[in-house]
Design a protein around this motif. Structure first.
Motif, PDB file in Angstrom:
ATOM      1  N   ALA A  45       0.834  -1.199   0.000  1.00  0.00           N
ATOM      2  CA  ALA A  45       0.000   0.000   0.000  1.00  0.00           C
ATOM      3  C   ALA A  45       0.873   1.255   0.000  1.00  0.00           C
ATOM      4  CB  ALA A  45      -0.917  -0.002   1.211  1.00  0.00           C
ATOM      5  N   GLN A  46       0.482   2.213  -0.818  1.00  0.00           N
ATOM      6  CA  GLN A  46       1.255   3.452  -0.931  1.00  0.00           C
ATOM      7  C   GLN A  46       0.542   4.641  -0.309  1.00  0.00           C
ATOM      8  OE1 GLN A  46       2.742   4.133  -4.928  1.00  0.00           O
ATOM      9  NE2 GLN A  46       2.584   1.958  -5.399  1.00  0.00           N
ATOM     10  N   LEU A  47      -0.744   4.502  -0.022  1.00  0.00           N
ATOM     11  CA  LEU A  47      -1.509   5.593   0.547  1.00  0.00           C
ATOM     12  C   LEU A  47      -1.689   5.376   2.051  1.00  0.00           C
ATOM     13  CD1 LEU A  47      -4.340   5.877  -2.129  1.00  0.00           C
ATOM     14  CD2 LEU A  47      -2.176   7.133  -2.046  1.00  0.00           C
ATOM     15  N   ASP A  48      -1.726   6.466   2.792  1.00  0.00           N
ATOM     16  CA  ASP A  48      -2.065   6.378   4.206  1.00  0.00           C
ATOM     17  C   ASP A  48      -3.307   7.211   4.474  1.00  0.00           C
ATOM     18  OD1 ASP A  48      -1.221   9.052   4.278  1.00  0.00           O
ATOM     19  OD2 ASP A  48       0.747   8.543   5.113  1.00  0.00           O
ATOM     20  N   TYR A  62     -12.766   3.539   3.051  1.00  0.00           N
ATOM     21  CA  TYR A  62     -11.330   3.294   3.227  1.00  0.00           C
ATOM     22  C   TYR A  62     -11.140   2.448   4.480  1.00  0.00           C
ATOM     23  CZ  TYR A  62      -6.336   4.200   4.039  1.00  0.00           C
ATOM     24  OH  TYR A  62      -4.973   4.068   4.249  1.00  0.00           O
ATOM     25  N   GLU A  63     -10.461   1.329   4.296  1.00  0.00           N
ATOM     26  CA  GLU A  63     -10.175   0.409   5.405  1.00  0.00           C
ATOM     27  C   GLU A  63     -11.439   0.098   6.210  1.00  0.00           C
ATOM     28  OE1 GLU A  63      -6.846   2.123   7.494  1.00  0.00           O
ATOM     29  OE2 GLU A  63      -5.402   1.242   6.087  1.00  0.00           O
ATOM     30  N   ARG A  94      -0.816  -1.140  -9.265  1.00  0.00           N
ATOM     31  CA  ARG A  94      -1.898  -1.632  -8.416  1.00  0.00           C
ATOM     32  C   ARG A  94      -3.106  -2.046  -9.241  1.00  0.00           C
ATOM     33  NH1 ARG A  94      -1.746   3.701  -4.686  1.00  0.00           N
ATOM     34  NH2 ARG A  94      -2.114   4.493  -6.787  1.00  0.00           N
ATOM     35  N   GLU A  96      -5.280  -0.897  -1.642  1.00  0.00           N
ATOM     36  CA  GLU A  96      -5.287   0.247  -0.732  1.00  0.00           C
ATOM     37  C   GLU A  96      -6.517   0.254   0.171  1.00  0.00           C
ATOM     38  OE1 GLU A  96      -2.834   2.200  -0.461  1.00  0.00           O
ATOM     39  OE2 GLU A  96      -1.751   2.226  -2.371  1.00  0.00           O
ATOM     40  N   GLN A  97      -7.417  -0.727  -0.040  1.00  0.00           N
ATOM     41  CA  GLN A  97      -8.678  -0.780   0.702  1.00  0.00           C
ATOM     42  C   GLN A  97      -9.491   0.503   0.515  1.00  0.00           C
ATOM     43  OE1 GLN A  97      -9.849  -3.659   2.908  1.00  0.00           O
ATOM     44  NE2 GLN A  97      -8.653  -4.260   1.118  1.00  0.00           N
ATOM     45  N   LEU A  98      -9.451   1.030  -0.710  1.00  0.00           N
ATOM     46  CA  LEU A  98     -10.061   2.331  -1.006  1.00  0.00           C
ATOM     47  C   LEU A  98     -11.019   2.216  -2.182  1.00  0.00           C
ATOM     48  CD1 LEU A  98     -10.127   5.449  -0.575  1.00  0.00           C
ATOM     49  CD2 LEU A  98      -8.205   5.585  -2.187  1.00  0.00           C
ATOM     50  N   GLN A 121      -3.384  10.271  -4.445  1.00  0.00           N
ATOM     51  CA  GLN A 121      -2.044   9.820  -4.807  1.00  0.00           C
ATOM     52  C   GLN A 121      -1.035  10.964  -4.874  1.00  0.00           C
ATOM     53  OE1 GLN A 121      -1.117   6.578  -5.291  1.00  0.00           O
ATOM     54  NE2 GLN A 121       0.994   7.319  -5.445  1.00  0.00           N
TER      55      GLN A 121
END
Length: 515
Positions: free
Chosen positions: A32-35, A68-69, A334, A357-359, A385
């Motif tokens: 995953a690249q996003l927080d 998200y998540e 991705r 990303e669970q998005l 992003q």
């Protein structure tokens, strides 16, 4: 035909930027690249993105859900349910999903049949479904039809729906359509996917609408979601479809009843319900601790099944179609799953997910395609992003729809007959009854000094305007309208060809008698 033929299948992003069965799982996904800060930045920008898109296009109403998540970060409506009235869009306003119904349908099928059911032939459970090649008829599986690799031509059967034929008639007449190579070609077909879903429902002994409700909508708490047009109409918190008029305003001129192709385009839902569906998708079939759809069966819907968009340049990426999903890979490698839905008569929707990303985001609008649903989703992911949109997506998306619509119009300008046009013959040279195995009966009669053509099971009337010699025209109607189309009678009076019905060589009718 219509404005959404290719875009609903391949997606605007793929446009801008022969496979045998036995799909391979997607390649391993990068970390995953996003927080949360990246996603929050995009969520905070959403109000401005949506409002600016609405201001630029005039689309009356929009509703958005972001997950998200496993958390719903945004659930909001914008604008009006119906232009000229005060009722506002909210998170529970029900929209027609159009072809966003397809990944919803694939979720239902995954829950109903598991992994192995995708490879079952359709014909044993749906004997009225036949294709031109008997071997293909007997071998076409649920997966073949959900991934549009049966060989049926693009949007096969849609014109029959526009003429008023029901699902049973349409599925039984697909046998007249020419076939491309089986499992080696891709063409987007609403009624192919519908046949597969209906076969699954038949195997379970229930109607598709009940199977969808019992398998997905009720267990997931999607109380405002339905695969029946009547439920959409009866919902008091309903977004009405709008089309853009010549002066740029939006009006609710049409009502689109998609029951004939319910699995492919007949779902109605709210942003709240679609948020629940997004959570389920991103959590491998689980929702609030309950496994509603088998994880392996659901994952199977996300795999590439067929090439839907060959690369258009040496450095371009290939686009794929899965089981009711567009499957692609972004610049970071991705997996990206998406689907656009659109009715030319007044709906435009989009779902886009980055499972790694669970998005995910869903955008629902109550206007005919103007780029808004796709542009909002693309802007959102770009901002998450990179902090800003990578380009101005709205005019690109709108232009892509317009190009597809323009490509379907006749090259002949029927509105302006040639200066040296030949006169028509006497009306009785054209009046009569004509037959066509696919489209049924066509009649031409003289009424109040002009010729009138009638088509369909409850005949639709089209007054004819003379163009040149034995050629006339009329304005098409319905979801797949293409403007003026030609009607050409043969010199011997034995046949008549309707231009826009002839895309696959099926548009010639043979005279059988007088009206």
């Amino acid at each position: 035909m219509g404005t959404v033929r290719w875009l609903a299948a391949a997606g605007v992003a793929a446009l801008l930027g022969a496979t045998a069965p036995g799909p391979s799982p997607p390649p391993p996904q990068p970390p995953a690249q996003l927080d949360r800060a990246d996603v929050d930045r995009a969520v905070d920008a959403l109000d401005g993105v949506v409002q600016q898109a609405m201001k630029r296009t005039g689309v009356p109403g929009v509703s958005v859900a972001v997950v998200y998540e496993d958390e719903v970060l945004r659930l909001k409506g914008y604008g009006l349910r119906k232009a000229g009235e005060k009722a506002a869009v909210d998170a529970d306003t029900v929209f027609q999903l159009a072809s966003l119904s397809k990944p919803v349908a694939s979720t239902v099928v995954a829950g109903a049949v598991g992994v192995d059911g995708w490879e079952k032939p359709v014909s044993p459970h749906l004997p009225e479904f036949r294709l031109k090649d008997p071997w293909v008829t007997s071998h076409a599986t649920v997966a073949d039809l959900f991934s549009h690799r049966s060989g049926l031509p693009d949007h096969a059967g849609d014109l029959l729906e526009d003429l008023g034929y029901d699902q049973a008639y349409i599925l039984s007449h697909l046998r007249y359509e020419p076939l491309a190579p089986f499992r080696a070609s891709y063409a987007y077909t609403n009624f192919g996917l519908t046949a597969a879903a209906e076969a699954v429902a038949r195997e379970k002994g229930v109607a598709w609408e009940k199977l969808a409700a019992d398998t997905l909508y009720k267990p997931a708490g999607m109380d405002d979601t339905s695969s029946r047009f009547a439920d959409y109409v009866d919902n008091p918190d309903r977004a009405v479809g709008h089309v853009r008029t010549g002066d740029g305003t939006w009006e609710p001129q049409y009502v689109r009843d998609p029951d004939a192709q319910s699995p492919a385009g007949g779902v109605s839902s709210s942003a709240r319900d679609m948020a629940a569906w997004l959570r389920l998708q991103l959590a491998n079939g689980k929702l609030d601790g309950r496994q509603i759809v088998d994880a392996e069966a659901l994952e199977r819907t996300h795999w590439p099944e067929v090439v839907s968009g060959p690369p258009r340049a040496p450095a371009a990426r290939t686009g794929f179609y899965g089981l009711g999903w567009n499957v692609s890979y972004d610049d970071e490698g991705r997996l990206r799953l998406s689907h656009t839905g659109a009715f030319a008569l007044g709906a435009h929707t989009n779902v886009t997910m980055l499972p790694g990303e669970q998005l995910g985001i869903v955008v629902l609008t109550n206007g005919a395609p103007a780029g808004v649903a796709d542009a909002v989703a693309l802007d959102f992911l770009d901002i998450a992003q990179d902090g800003k949109p990578s380009r101005d997506w709205l005019p690109l998306a709108d232009a892509a729809f317009q190009q597809q619509e323009d490509a379907l119009r006749s090259p002949t300008d029927y509105a302006h007959p040639p200066a040296d046009a030949e006169p028509a013959r006497a009306d009785d040279a054209y009046t009569g009854t004509y037959a066509n195995a696919y489209y049924g009966k066509l009649t031409v009669s003289e009424e109040n000094g002009r010729l009138v053509l009638r088509l369909g099971p409850e005949p639709q009337s089209y007054p004819l305007t003379h163009y040149d010699g034995d050629t006339f025209s009329f304005p098409t109607r319905g979801e797949n309208a293409v403007g003026l189309t030609g009607v050409t009678f043969s010199p011997d009076g034995k046949t008549v060809r309707v231009e826009y019905l002839d895309a696959n060589g099926l548009g010639t009718f043979t005279r059988t008698g007088q009206p």
